[in-house]
Write an enzyme that holds these catalytic residues in place. Structure first.
Site, short mmCIF file in Angstrom:
data_model
loop_
_atom_site.label_atom_id
_atom_site.label_comp_id
_atom_site.label_asym_id
_atom_site.label_seq_id
_atom_site.Cartn_x
_atom_site.Cartn_y
_atom_site.Cartn_z
N SER A 5 69.39 40.33 64.77
CA SER A 5 69.58 39.29 63.76
C SER A 5 71.05 39.25 63.36
CB SER A 5 68.73 39.60 62.53
OG SER A 5 69.10 38.79 61.43
N TYR A 45 66.21 45.06 55.67
CA TYR A 45 66.20 44.38 56.97
C TYR A 45 67.50 44.64 57.72
CZ TYR A 45 65.39 40.55 60.30
OH TYR A 45 65.20 39.80 61.43
#
Length: 335
Positions: free
Chosen positions: A177, A190
């Site tokens: 990501s 995250y």
């Protein structure tokens, strides 16, 4: 000295021509080498195929002739069963929870027993989860759970299947990501999991180069609206989790603001997963896959290419341009 100057002058006059010829030659060689891997006779393992990127990728690889081992958390679920229905006879469903050693080992045994003649060409580590919260709203267990799926799940799977991929001089692909390097507000857990994942993939790429195995990292931007990875919650869900001290620090109005802002950001992202699925297909099937695929809008690409090289004083200042960040400072408790 005179001879050297004359030689240098002759060389500099030759450089532009030689440089052009070398450039053309490199381009010709590259174009000759560029192509796609024939999927017939090869297998690919994809994790996280119940929905989202993994689901679409499994079907795409199946159409390209690969035997696809689709790792699903719920093989009896709607997503997995649609793969069985829409895919060819080459589509193989696997029960695969990447957080469980026994699931991964059983999947490895199943794949090994059912490999086509050319072997296991690639493993796509796609299984992942996402959530958002300020660091002080999170527990150690929240961080651990995120890392167990996004980081250790990929490590567990990659290590188990490396011998099979190495035998084919194939591919290892990791879905990361932009939050692996973009230290955004509310994405602490995250980001930790994805930054660790990229460190693992980078180290693996260096080690696997000796064996002819290529390693690629996929870095999607905001695709929350194109998948169901993002956990949707209400401000009440967040508020009820906070203890009294945190409720004093993070007042209810700010929690509501943060939740509304995050939901609005999810709605402004990509609506289709095609950009990511196409990059995944390229990483598996191209004869010249990239080490990294940065998948953001054309407008954002320059910023995210530059971001990792900027000093912290500038990267942190980026958030001062956000109206939400300014309101955050005004709304939070300050002594």
């Amino acid at each position: 000295m005179i001879n050297f100057i004359l030689l240098a002058g002759h060389f500099t006059s030759f450089v532009p021509i030689s440089a052009v010829l070398l450039y053309v030659l490199v381009k010709l060689v590259s174009s000759c080498r560029r192509g796609q891997v024939d999927g017939r006779g090869y297998a690919v393992l994809v994790t996280g195929c119940d929905s989202g990127f993994g689901h679409r990728l499994a079907l795409g690889l199946d159409r390209r002739g690969f035997v696809v081992f689709a790792g699903c958390l719920s093989p009896e679920g709607v997503g997995a069963q649609s793969l069985a229905r829409d895919g060819s006879s080459r589509m193989k469903l696997l029960k695969l929870d990447v957080t469980k050693d026994q699931d991964v080992q059983q999947a490895q045994k199943t794949v090994r027993k059912n490999l086509p003649e050319k072997g296991l060409w690639a493993v796509v580590n796609n299984a992942g989860i996402s959530d958002w919260a300020e660091i002080e709203w999170s527990t150690t267990e929240d961080f651990r759970h995120m890392a167990e799926v996004n980081l250790f799940g990929s490590i567990r799977t990659a290590v188990a299947f490396l011998p099979l991929v190495r035998a084919c001089r194939g591919r290892m692909v990791f879905v990361s990501s932009i939050f692996a390097f973009f230290n955004c507000l509310n994405m602490g857990a995250y980001s930790v999991s994805k930054r660790g994942l990229e460190a693992f993939a980078d180290c693996l790429r260096v080690e696997m180069a000796s064996f002819g195995v290529k390693v690629s990292i996929i870095q999607p931007g905001n695709f929350a609206g194109a998948t169901n990875i993002q956990k949707i919650k209400t401000s009440s869900d967040i508020w009820e989790k906070l203890d009294d001290d945190k409720k004093l620090m993070f007042n209810r109005r700010y929690v509501e603001l943060a939740n509304d802002y995050f939901l609005s950001m999810c709605r402004t992202g990509f609506r289709s997963p095609d950009l990511v699925v196409d990059a995944l297909l390229h990483s598996v099937t191209s004869t010249q896959p990239k080490s990294r695929y940065l998948l953001v809008s054309a407008l954002d690409k320059f910023f995210f290419k530059l971001f990792p090289f900027l000093p912290a004083v500038l990267t942190d200042a980026v958030f001062s341009f956000s109206a939400m960040y300014a309101r955050r400072g005004n709304m939070l408790y300050a002594k």
